[in-house]
Design an enzyme around this catalytic site. Structure first.
Site, PDB file in Angstrom:
ATOM      1  CG  HIS A 467      16.195  13.523  24.060  1.00 21.67           C
ATOM      2  ND1 HIS A 467      15.033  13.162  24.691  1.00 21.67           N
ATOM      3  CD2 HIS A 467      15.997  14.818  23.652  1.00 21.67           C
ATOM      4  CE1 HIS A 467      14.170  14.171  24.667  1.00 21.67           C
ATOM      5  NE2 HIS A 467      14.736  15.194  24.045  1.00 21.67           N
ATOM      6  CD  GLU A 468      18.628  17.240  22.361  1.00 19.97           C
ATOM      7  OE1 GLU A 468      17.998  17.701  21.384  1.00 19.97           O
ATOM      8  OE2 GLU A 468      18.234  17.361  23.537  1.00 19.97           O
ATOM      9  CG  HIS A 474      10.513  14.674  13.915  1.00 20.24           C
ATOM     10  ND1 HIS A 474       9.796  15.231  14.952  1.00 20.24           N
ATOM     11  CD2 HIS A 474       9.594  14.406  12.949  1.00 20.24           C
ATOM     12  CE1 HIS A 474       8.506  15.285  14.623  1.00 20.24           C
ATOM     13  NE2 HIS A 474       8.366  14.796  13.416  1.00 20.24           N
TER      14      HIS A 474
END
Length: 678
Positions: A467-468, A474
């Site tokens: 997730h991180e 991004h």
């Protein structure tokens, strides 16, 4: 010379952590603020007519040194804080807030910005320039530029107070987390706990010169205890301690802070002409209005609640049949859910952990990123780090060009807040002909290695890492001209898409084959275990969804109304939870007083965005599954239309360009088992 006020003469222009003294920060901030003020004055006082270049673009690149110092300082305040840093934060935050207000309330500067904004349709601007102009104009208009002098002064006072209250809130939560310890001296009281958890607790006790097994409120200690410890009384003790953080009526109590923060945010919104804080915030989100958010949460609640009630009833009956528990309490949930999951899927997190050695999982995330986006991660030791445990990497593309510098910080420490997050030490932007590459960091609190075992992750920790890392991608793959539109600088209810979509690879055989090998034997994770992971993915999804919705509803209950008449934090919270409550209330506990996401972090009026982004991520991953989870064409579309574009355009425009259509909630409901899959 203060190193923070110089150009860093370091490899890749990274932060020179080892050369920075805590005492450097306050004077460095003051110098950088003065310097940024001079840059603003130069823009304001120029005799040239306002143009996009001499006003909007010039404004975008002011205060870069201040931004750099701020990112270093406030990241350390989260990941490696101390009493000195916390004291400096209390002094610095009002200075930065005041400086920010000096800009947005500067009449002469706003006149220049407005002059350009009023003629935006006649200017030949790129899409990104249009967005930047719109964002700059709104940063003034939405923050008091049109107010009278008296109201501007009132706004300054509110903002100053809020910045200090939010800091104090976070400091209290961290202190409460650090202050609690549960020492157990009789090993018989620890039955059910896995060997690795016991070893870690023993090691922690030894490190503090104590005999026995030490447990804390740090997640790698707290979560396994509530999941596996047979001793119900000790589970209760730990759960209540976690639930009453900053809710004890002492010096670290956050009840007054919660009430003041909520009321000041409302007062601020009203001052700016908005009905509530949520109306102010959501104007700049995909959701647009509180009504849309409430409708969205309500729609999911209607679909999830029947499943949640069924699951809760089943869990209650299971606990009763197993141990005669007639009333499930909050400290029973994880324990009996784990036992039920094991009996139903024959899947035990402890059986999985040997296949998820931390180093292998990191390598797995890197391999997935390489297969999808052509990225190469190389560990380097030539750059400074703020703590010896931090890992540092150089990230390059297929042409060996630098993409980013990546920091990874995985284990709990006293100076580090709980949870997991991604952040940046330097943004990506293009100035002149140079594409400045970003410095990105992820911070987690995972199970530490022990004397006999490496760090072995639970499957939940594996998905947290992915997730991180999705957030990090991004940031790393950003490719915009302007720093304020770069990377994760997007609408808050869009920012969770890259992180949540990346979790999906953890459940896929093709991805797990890249990294899930037994830390002792090197054996690949058995495919029947992979199938069980997939089969169990929707286990208790109704209850999990209800839990997430309860947090979103609590957030909106503080920020989507006029809170001035609220006097009792706990009573208000109970009312907000009415429609989602499954377990009996615990009178000593209160969530709001340690709900850092909304009272310290940036999630006020935005907690719904996790669920909102899940709709996007389920729909996006369906596209990958249709073509193959490593399909280059879909990956490239995702990189070019989402990951690299930052906040250049409206998120829905970007999403539709990637997907070819708007997202459908059906994909999420199917994945969660809340509607038929055909």
């Amino acid at each position: 010379m203060n190193i923070l006020n110089t150009s860093f003469n370091t490899t890749y222009n990274t932060a020179p952590f080892s050369q920075i003294k805590d005492t450097d920060f306050l004077p460095a901030f003051k110098v950088a603020i003065d310097s940024a003020k001079q840059e603003i004055e130069a823009i304001t006082n120029t005799l040239e007519a306002p143009s996009f270049e001499n006003t909007i673009e010039a404004l975008e690149f002011t205060g870069q040194q201040l931004d750099r110092i701020s990112s270093i300082f406030f990241n350390l305040n989260s990941a490696e804080t101390s009493d000195i840093i916390q004291k400096i934060a209390q002094e610095v935050s009002p200075l930065i807030t005041e400086f920010s207000n000096d800009i947005t309330l500067n009449e002469a500067l706003f006149k220049r910005v407005k002059a350009i904004y009023d003629q935006k349709d006649t200017l030949e601007l790129t899409t990104e320039q249009h967005t930047l102009l719109d964002k700059k104009y709104k940063s003034f208009a939405r923050n008091g530029a049109n107010l009278s002098e008296e109201k501007k002064n009132k706004l300054r006072a509110i903002d100053k107070q809020l910045s200090q209250l939010q800091l104090t809130f976070g400091e209290n939560v961290l202190a409460e987390t650090n202050n609690f310890e549960m020492l157990v001296t009789n090993v018989e009281e620890l039955s059910g706990l896995p060997e690795g958890v016991l070893e870690a607790a023993k090691q922690l006790a030894e490190s503090k010169d104590k005999e026995g097994w030490l447990f804390t409120l740090d997640y790698p200690s707290y979560i396994p205890f509530l999941t596996y410890a047979d001793n119900r009384a000790l589970r209760k003790k730990l759960a209540i301690a976690a639930g009453k953080k900053a809710f004890k009526g002492d010096a670290l109590d956050n009840q007054k802070n919660v009430l003041q923060i909520a009321k000041l945010r409302f007062e601020r919104a009203q001052l700016l002409g908005y009905k509530t804080h949520a109306h102010f915030v959501l104007e700049e989100r995909m959701a647009k209005t509180p009504q849309k958010v409430e409708d969205f949460l309500e729609e999911l609640l209607v679909k999830a609640k029947p499943a949640a009630l069924r699951e809760f009833k089943e869990l209650q009956e299971f606990a009763n049949s197993l141990d005669g528990i007639s009333q499930l309490e909050k400290w029973d949930s994880a324990y009996y859910a784990e036992k039920l999951k094991q009996s139903r899927f024959d899947l035990d997190d402890e059986k999985l952990k040997p296949y998820f050695k931390l180093e292998n999982v990191i390598d797995g995330a890197f391999k997935v990123a390489q297969k999808l986006f052509g990225l190469v991660f190389e560990e380097i030791t030539t750059i400074d780090k703020y703590h010896e445990e931090v890992l540092t990497y150089k990230v390059t593309d297929a042409n060996d060009e630098l993409v980013a510098i990546f920091y990874a910080d995985f284990f709990p420490r006293p100076g580090k807040r709980n949870g997991a997050w991604m952040t940046s030490y330097k943004p990506q932007f293009i100035k002149g002909d140079k594409n400045e590459r970003p410095h990105i960091s992820i911070v987690c609190n995972f199970t530490k290695p022990t004397k006999t075992k490496p760090s072995l992750l639970t499957f939940n920790e594996v998905t947290t890492l992915f997730h991180e890392f999705g957030h990090a991608l991004h940031g790393m793959l950003a490719n915009t001209t302007y720093p304020s539109l770069s990377g994760t600088s997007v609408f808050w209810d869009f920012v969770e898409l890259p992180s949540q979509v990346f979790e999906n690879w953890c459940y896929e055989k093709e991805a797990l084959e890249l990294f899930a090998t037994h830390y002792q034997t090197g054996e690949l994770i058995p495919m029947d275990l992979v199938q069980k992971i997939k089969d169990s993915a929707a286990f208790h999804e109704g209850m999990q969804t209800l839990r997430q919705l309860s947090f979103g509803l609590l957030d909106m209950s503080w920020h989507g109304i006029d809170p001035t008449s609220i006097t009792d934090v706990k009573a208000h919270e109970l009312k907000a939870f009415e429609g989602t409550q499954l377990f009996p209330d615990v009178k000593e506990n209160c969530m709001s007083t340690s709900f850092s996401h909304i009272f310290q972090g940036g999630y006020s009026s935005g907690y719904y965005s996790y669920k909102w982004a899940e709709v996007l991520d389920a729909d996006a991953f369906e596209f990958f599954k249709e073509r193959g989870i490593f399909d280059k064409e879909v990956a490239t579309k995702f990189m070019e239309n989402v990951l690299s574009q930052g906040g250049i355009e409206d998120p829905m425009v970007l999403y539709k360009r990637f997907r070819g259509k708007e997202p459908q909630p059906d994909a999420l409901l199917k994945r969660a088992g809340l509607m038929p899959s055909n």
